[in-house]
Motif scaffolding. Structure first.
Motif, short mmCIF file in Angstrom:
data_model
loop_
_atom_site.label_atom_id
_atom_site.label_comp_id
_atom_site.label_asym_id
_atom_site.label_seq_id
_atom_site.Cartn_x
_atom_site.Cartn_y
_atom_site.Cartn_z
N ASP A 2 97.66 47.03 19.08
CA ASP A 2 97.03 45.78 18.65
C ASP A 2 96.12 45.31 19.78
N PRO A 3 94.84 45.69 19.74
CA PRO A 3 93.93 45.33 20.84
C PRO A 3 93.85 43.83 21.10
N GLU A 4 93.92 43.02 20.06
CA GLU A 4 93.86 41.57 20.25
C GLU A 4 95.08 41.08 21.02
N ALA A 5 96.25 41.61 20.70
CA ALA A 5 97.47 41.23 21.42
C ALA A 5 97.38 41.67 22.88
N CYS A 6 96.76 42.81 23.12
CA CYS A 6 96.57 43.28 24.50
C CYS A 6 95.71 42.30 25.28
N ARG A 7 94.58 41.91 24.69
CA ARG A 7 93.71 40.95 25.37
C ARG A 7 94.43 39.62 25.61
N TRP A 8 95.23 39.19 24.61
CA TRP A 8 96.00 37.95 24.74
C TRP A 8 96.99 38.08 25.91
N GLU A 9 97.64 39.23 26.01
CA GLU A 9 98.60 39.47 27.09
C GLU A 9 97.93 39.36 28.46
N TRP A 10 96.75 39.95 28.59
CA TRP A 10 96.03 39.86 29.86
C TRP A 10 95.68 38.42 30.20
N GLU A 11 95.35 37.64 29.21
CA GLU A 11 94.94 36.26 29.45
C GLU A 11 96.12 35.36 29.79
N ARG A 12 97.28 35.62 29.19
CA ARG A 12 98.38 34.66 29.28
C ARG A 12 99.59 35.13 30.08
N ASN A 13 99.71 36.42 30.31
CA ASN A 13 100.84 36.94 31.08
C ASN A 13 100.69 36.50 32.53
N PRO A 14 101.71 35.87 33.11
CA PRO A 14 101.57 35.41 34.50
C PRO A 14 101.37 36.56 35.50
N HIS A 15 101.73 37.78 35.11
CA HIS A 15 101.52 38.93 35.99
C HIS A 15 100.14 39.54 35.81
N GLY A 16 99.41 39.17 34.75
CA GLY A 16 98.06 39.68 34.53
C GLY A 16 98.00 41.14 34.14
N VAL A 17 99.06 41.64 33.47
CA VAL A 17 99.12 43.05 33.10
C VAL A 17 99.45 43.20 31.62
N ALA A 18 99.16 44.37 31.10
CA ALA A 18 99.54 44.74 29.73
C ALA A 18 100.11 46.15 29.78
N LEU A 19 100.94 46.47 28.83
CA LEU A 19 101.51 47.81 28.70
C LEU A 19 100.67 48.57 27.69
N LEU A 20 100.08 49.70 28.12
CA LEU A 20 99.20 50.48 27.24
C LEU A 20 99.69 51.92 27.11
N PRO A 21 99.47 52.51 25.94
CA PRO A 21 99.90 53.89 25.73
C PRO A 21 98.93 54.88 26.38
N ALA A 22 99.47 55.83 27.08
CA ALA A 22 98.66 56.94 27.60
C ALA A 22 98.54 57.98 26.49
N GLY A 23 97.64 58.93 26.69
CA GLY A 23 97.52 60.04 25.76
C GLY A 23 96.51 59.84 24.64
N ARG A 24 95.92 58.66 24.55
CA ARG A 24 94.92 58.42 23.49
C ARG A 24 93.52 58.61 24.05
N ALA A 25 93.11 57.76 24.95
CA ALA A 25 91.77 57.87 25.55
C ALA A 25 91.86 58.50 26.94
N TRP A 26 93.07 58.53 27.52
CA TRP A 26 93.26 59.04 28.86
C TRP A 26 94.73 59.35 29.10
N ASP A 27 94.98 60.23 30.04
CA ASP A 27 96.29 60.45 30.63
C ASP A 27 96.21 59.94 32.06
N VAL A 28 97.34 59.84 32.72
CA VAL A 28 97.36 59.39 34.10
C VAL A 28 98.19 60.38 34.92
N LEU A 29 97.61 60.84 36.03
CA LEU A 29 98.35 61.65 37.00
C LEU A 29 98.75 60.72 38.13
N ILE A 30 100.04 60.67 38.43
CA ILE A 30 100.58 59.72 39.40
C ILE A 30 100.97 60.45 40.67
#
Length: 150
Positions: free
Chosen positions: A17-45
């Motif tokens: 839900d992209p709108e919920a993601c944007r809402w989370e960034w705006e209102r979450n006191p930590h300024g983060v959102a949880l996003l799924p990897a594997g769609r547009a990118w993977d992450v090597l840690i």
């Protein structure tokens, strides 16, 4: 659109839900959102002690690598790479986030608690080529083994 705005749209586009993601960034006191990897990118840690020298090598050969995250303690760094890379990666000591995994992502262009952008996404979809990242990893590891600073 500005770089941060297009980066927000690019990152949020992978959210269920992209709108919920944007809402989370705006209102979450930590300024983060949880996003799924594997769609547009993977992450090597990578561990931070290898990640920073690897990023240094990459920035010497590329004008701009793909997005790179770091945790607040600089213990880990996440390099954004094309989807499918995590399933094929065989490097020792490197964790992967691909299809079926989620990562904590800060809003681009804003400070967040716990994780920050070292290289912010520019919204164009630029990712780091995994073969080039692997070469940079080898170079950084070799320099560390020789006791060189990158």
């Amino acid at each position: 659109m500005t770089g941060a705005k297009t980066a927000v749209e690019w990152l949020a586009s992978v959210a269920p839900d992209p709108e919920a993601c944007r809402w989370e960034w705006e209102r979450n006191p930590h300024g983060v959102a949880l996003l799924p990897a594997g769609r547009a990118w993977d992450v090597l840690i990578l561990p931070g002690e290898l990640g920073y020298p690897t990023l240094d090598v990459l920035t010497r050969v590329l004008d701009r690598p793909g997005p790179v995250l770091a945790d607040s303690g600089d213990d880990r760094m996440g390099f954004f790479v094309p989807p499918g890379t995590a399933a094929r990666w065989v490097g020792t000591g490197i964790r992967t986030a691909g299809s079926g995994t989620w990562i904590v992502v800060p809003h681009p262009g804003r400070a967040a608690r716990g994780v920050r952008w070292l290289v912010s996404p520019d919204g164009s979809g630029t990712l780091t080529d995994p073969a080039l990242l692997e070469l940079a990893l080898h170079e950084a590891a070799a320099q560390r083994a020789r006791g060189e600073e990158t």
